[in-house]
Design an enzyme around this catalytic site. Structure first.
Site, PDB file in Angstrom:
ATOM      1  N   SER A  81       0.423  -0.783   0.088  1.00  0.00           N
ATOM      2  CA  SER A  81       0.229   0.377   0.045  1.00  0.00           C
ATOM      3  C   SER A  81       1.197   0.990  -0.157  1.00  0.00           C
ATOM      4  CB  SER A  81      -0.909  -0.053   1.075  1.00  0.00           C
ATOM      5  OG  SER A  81      -2.032  -0.957   1.066  1.00  0.00           O
ATOM      6  N   THR A  82       1.437   1.733  -1.091  1.00  0.00           N
ATOM      7  CA  THR A  82       2.090   2.787  -1.428  1.00  0.00           C
ATOM      8  C   THR A  82       1.639   4.115  -0.659  1.00  0.00           C
ATOM      9  OG1 THR A  82       0.691   3.598  -3.669  1.00  0.00           O
ATOM     10  CG2 THR A  82       3.280   1.890  -3.560  1.00  0.00           C
ATOM     11  N   CYS A  83       0.388   4.542  -0.244  1.00  0.00           N
ATOM     12  CA  CYS A  83       0.236   5.621   0.432  1.00  0.00           C
ATOM     13  C   CYS A  83       0.772   5.671   1.448  1.00  0.00           C
ATOM     14  CB  CYS A  83      -0.997   6.600  -0.124  1.00  0.00           C
ATOM     15  SG  CYS A  83      -2.056   5.185   0.910  1.00  0.00           S
ATOM     16  N   MET A  84       0.446   3.972   2.314  1.00  0.00           N
ATOM     17  CA  MET A  84       1.193   4.169   3.237  1.00  0.00           C
ATOM     18  C   MET A  84       2.965   3.293   4.289  1.00  0.00           C
ATOM     19  SD  MET A  84      -2.599   2.768   4.573  1.00  0.00           S
ATOM     20  CE  MET A  84      -2.039   1.714   5.827  1.00  0.00           C
ATOM     21  N   SER A 115      -4.247   2.135  -2.170  1.00  0.00           N
ATOM     22  CA  SER A 115      -5.427   1.385  -0.863  1.00  0.00           C
ATOM     23  C   SER A 115      -4.791   2.985   0.017  1.00  0.00           C
ATOM     24  CB  SER A 115      -5.165   0.717  -0.400  1.00  0.00           C
ATOM     25  OG  SER A 115      -3.614  -0.128  -0.395  1.00  0.00           O
TER      26      SER A 115
END
Length: 115
Positions: A81-84, A115
């Protein structure tokens, strides 16, 4: 790095992960960084200053009780989950399998999730 989902720095899967990362060449380390963060380069002040921090998250096995007892290896690939800055890492039994699945995932982008 940080840990979630039941992993800790002393967990055998996490130790295998850091062993594999330590043996990677610069190209594969860059692919791993891009896989987890969507950025191909580390932050200017170093990986420790990544915001949000890099996290290895345990992916619970979907193996049956009997498959677990017989030590059947996990088939799923790691995902991210790249945004996290979150690496979702299944519970691999063998370092060789972890390395194979991780290299495949980061090289092909197979585990990318929005995500």
């Amino acid at each position: 790095g940080e840990y979630s989902g039941g992993y800790s720095p002393s967990d055998s899967v996490c130790r295998k992960f850091w062993k594999v990362v330590g043996e990677m060449d610069a190209h594969h380390k860059s692919l791993l960084l891009k896989f987890v963060t969507s950025c191909p380069r580390a932050p200017l002040l170093g990986f420790a200053n990544l915001q949000p921090p890099f996290v290895i998250h345990k992916v619970r096995s979907n193996r049956s009780f009997m498959e677990t007892l017989s030590r059947k290896e996990e088939k799923r690939l790691p995902t991210a989950s790249t945004c996290m800055n979150l690496l979702k890492l299944p519970e691999y039994l063998h370092t060789s399998t972890l390395k194979e699945k991780l290299i495949y995932a980061i090289s092909s982008g197979a585990g990318f999730e929005l995500s």
